[in-house]
Design a protein around this motif. Structure first.
Motif, PDB file in Angstrom:
ATOM      1  N   PHE A 188       0.846  -1.375   0.241  1.00 23.73           N
ATOM      2  CA  PHE A 188      -0.217  -0.114  -0.090  1.00 23.73           C
ATOM      3  C   PHE A 188       0.801   1.303   0.005  1.00 23.73           C
ATOM      4  O   PHE A 188       2.020   1.101   0.850  1.00 23.73           O
ATOM      5  N   VAL A 189       0.524   2.127  -0.933  1.00 27.55           N
ATOM      6  CA  VAL A 189       1.211   3.258  -0.885  1.00 27.55           C
ATOM      7  C   VAL A 189       0.403   4.647  -1.163  1.00 27.55           C
ATOM      8  O   VAL A 189      -0.750   4.492  -1.757  1.00 27.55           O
ATOM      9  N   VAL A 190       0.992   5.489  -0.671  1.00 28.12           N
ATOM     10  CA  VAL A 190       0.418   6.941  -1.034  1.00 28.12           C
ATOM     11  C   VAL A 190       1.479   7.868  -1.758  1.00 28.12           C
ATOM     12  O   VAL A 190       2.599   7.695  -1.552  1.00 28.12           O
ATOM     13  N   PRO A 191       1.006   8.444  -2.659  1.00 26.28           N
ATOM     14  CA  PRO A 191       1.922   9.334  -3.692  1.00 26.28           C
ATOM     15  C   PRO A 191       3.058  10.171  -3.002  1.00 26.28           C
ATOM     16  O   PRO A 191       3.998  10.293  -3.727  1.00 26.28           O
ATOM     17  N   ARG A 192       2.686  10.790  -1.937  1.00 22.21           N
ATOM     18  CA  ARG A 192       3.483  11.530  -1.359  1.00 22.21           C
ATOM     19  C   ARG A 192       4.913  10.829  -1.062  1.00 22.21           C
ATOM     20  O   ARG A 192       6.082  11.423  -0.898  1.00 22.21           O
ATOM     21  N   GLU A 193       4.683   9.450  -0.490  1.00 18.98           N
ATOM     22  CA  GLU A 193       5.854   8.752  -0.226  1.00 18.98           C
ATOM     23  C   GLU A 193       6.788   8.757  -1.593  1.00 18.98           C
ATOM     24  O   GLU A 193       8.004   8.415  -1.339  1.00 18.98           O
ATOM     25  N   LEU A 194       5.969   8.639  -2.733  1.00 19.69           N
ATOM     26  CA  LEU A 194       6.588   8.148  -3.865  1.00 19.69           C
ATOM     27  C   LEU A 194       7.492   9.261  -4.321  1.00 19.69           C
ATOM     28  O   LEU A 194       8.539   9.417  -5.085  1.00 19.69           O
ATOM     29  N   LEU A 195       7.032  10.481  -3.891  1.00 21.26           N
ATOM     30  CA  LEU A 195       7.456  11.771  -4.583  1.00 21.26           C
ATOM     31  C   LEU A 195       8.387  12.717  -3.384  1.00 21.26           C
ATOM     32  O   LEU A 195       9.095  13.580  -3.672  1.00 21.26           O
ATOM     33  N   GLY A 196       8.417  11.804  -2.408  1.00 16.75           N
ATOM     34  CA  GLY A 196       9.309  12.419  -1.102  1.00 16.75           C
ATOM     35  C   GLY A 196       8.934  13.389  -0.694  1.00 16.75           C
ATOM     36  O   GLY A 196       9.669  14.251   0.203  1.00 16.75           O
ATOM     37  N   GLU A 197       7.644  13.738  -0.614  1.00 15.85           N
ATOM     38  CA  GLU A 197       7.093  14.879   0.125  1.00 15.85           C
ATOM     39  C   GLU A 197       6.588  14.375   1.392  1.00 15.85           C
ATOM     40  O   GLU A 197       6.287  13.356   1.906  1.00 15.85           O
ATOM     41  N   GLN A 198       6.625  15.262   2.606  1.00 11.66           N
ATOM     42  CA  GLN A 198       6.631  15.181   3.667  1.00 11.66           C
ATOM     43  C   GLN A 198       5.236  14.897   4.491  1.00 11.66           C
ATOM     44  O   GLN A 198       5.144  14.092   5.542  1.00 11.66           O
ATOM     45  N   THR A 199       4.389  15.566   4.078  1.00 11.73           N
ATOM     46  CA  THR A 199       2.818  15.666   4.579  1.00 11.73           C
ATOM     47  C   THR A 199       2.079  15.098   3.674  1.00 11.73           C
ATOM     48  O   THR A 199       2.159  15.107   2.475  1.00 11.73           O
ATOM     49  N   GLU A 200       0.828  14.622   4.283  1.00 11.60           N
ATOM     50  CA  GLU A 200      -0.367  14.087   3.686  1.00 11.60           C
ATOM     51  C   GLU A 200      -1.474  15.023   3.776  1.00 11.60           C
ATOM     52  O   GLU A 200      -1.772  15.263   4.913  1.00 11.60           O
ATOM     53  N   GLU A 201      -2.367  15.014   2.785  1.00 13.83           N
ATOM     54  CA  GLU A 201      -3.544  15.740   3.166  1.00 13.83           C
ATOM     55  C   GLU A 201      -4.323  15.301   4.109  1.00 13.83           C
ATOM     56  O   GLU A 201      -4.476  13.956   4.351  1.00 13.83           O
TER      57      GLU A 201
END
Length: 169
Positions: free
Chosen positions: A156-169
């Motif tokens: 399971f993944v959310v895009p921010r993990e793939l893009l290296g971004e720190q926060t999630e909506e």
């Protein structure tokens, strides 16, 4: 025999045009980047769908196009804003071994929670944010045999993990 489900909520959509019908909303810039990243992530895992079931909404169609797979999508109004039970019925008619289903909240998150024997240990699974993607395996020889609580989490993944971004909506 097993069946593999890739369950993806559409990537982040744009709210820039006031009064635009919900069905017609496109992806925003982050959503476009996210969709590409999800496709790359799936290919890196050796997952290429042999059947794609996609809501007719513009944002789901754009998400799939940007994922970059060659498999033609079966675009249908029946996956636009549906319940978990309706998703189960649609998927029970699938014929592929590896099926990618693209849909919307809240139905897709509810479906993900109900179809798995055990949820993934991920802080964003319950929210199933935009672009969230579940890979689940089912020990069945036909999607007609799909049942609640029958799936096992592969990833399971959310895009921010793939893009290296720190926060999630």
């Amino acid at each position: 025999m097993t069946r593999t489900l890739i369950l993806t909520r559409h990537a982040k959509s744009s709210w820039d045009t006031a009064g635009m019908p919900d069905h017609d909303r496109p992806l925003n810039a982050r959503g476009r980047r996210s969709a590409v990243a999800i496709g790359q992530w799936l290919r890196a895992k050796g997952l290429v769908p042999d059947q794609v079931l996609c809501s007719s909404a513009r944002r789901t169609r754009e998400t799939y196009e940007r994922m970059g797979f060659d498999t033609p999508a079966e675009v249908t109004d029946t996956l636009y804003l549906v319940t978990a039970n309706q998703i189960l019925r649609e998927l029970s008619e699938a014929t592929g071994d590896t099926v990618l289903l693209l849909g919307h909240s809240p139905g897709i998150g509810q479906f993900a929670a109900e179809i798995l024997g055990e949820p993934p240990d991920h802080p964003k699974f319950d929210a199933y944010p935009t672009g969230a993607t579940l890979i689940a395996r089912f020990d069945i020889d036909s999607w007609e045999k799909l049942a609640w609580r029958g799936g096992a989490v592969v990833d399971f993944v959310v895009p921010r993990e793939l893009l290296g971004e720190q926060t999630e909506e």
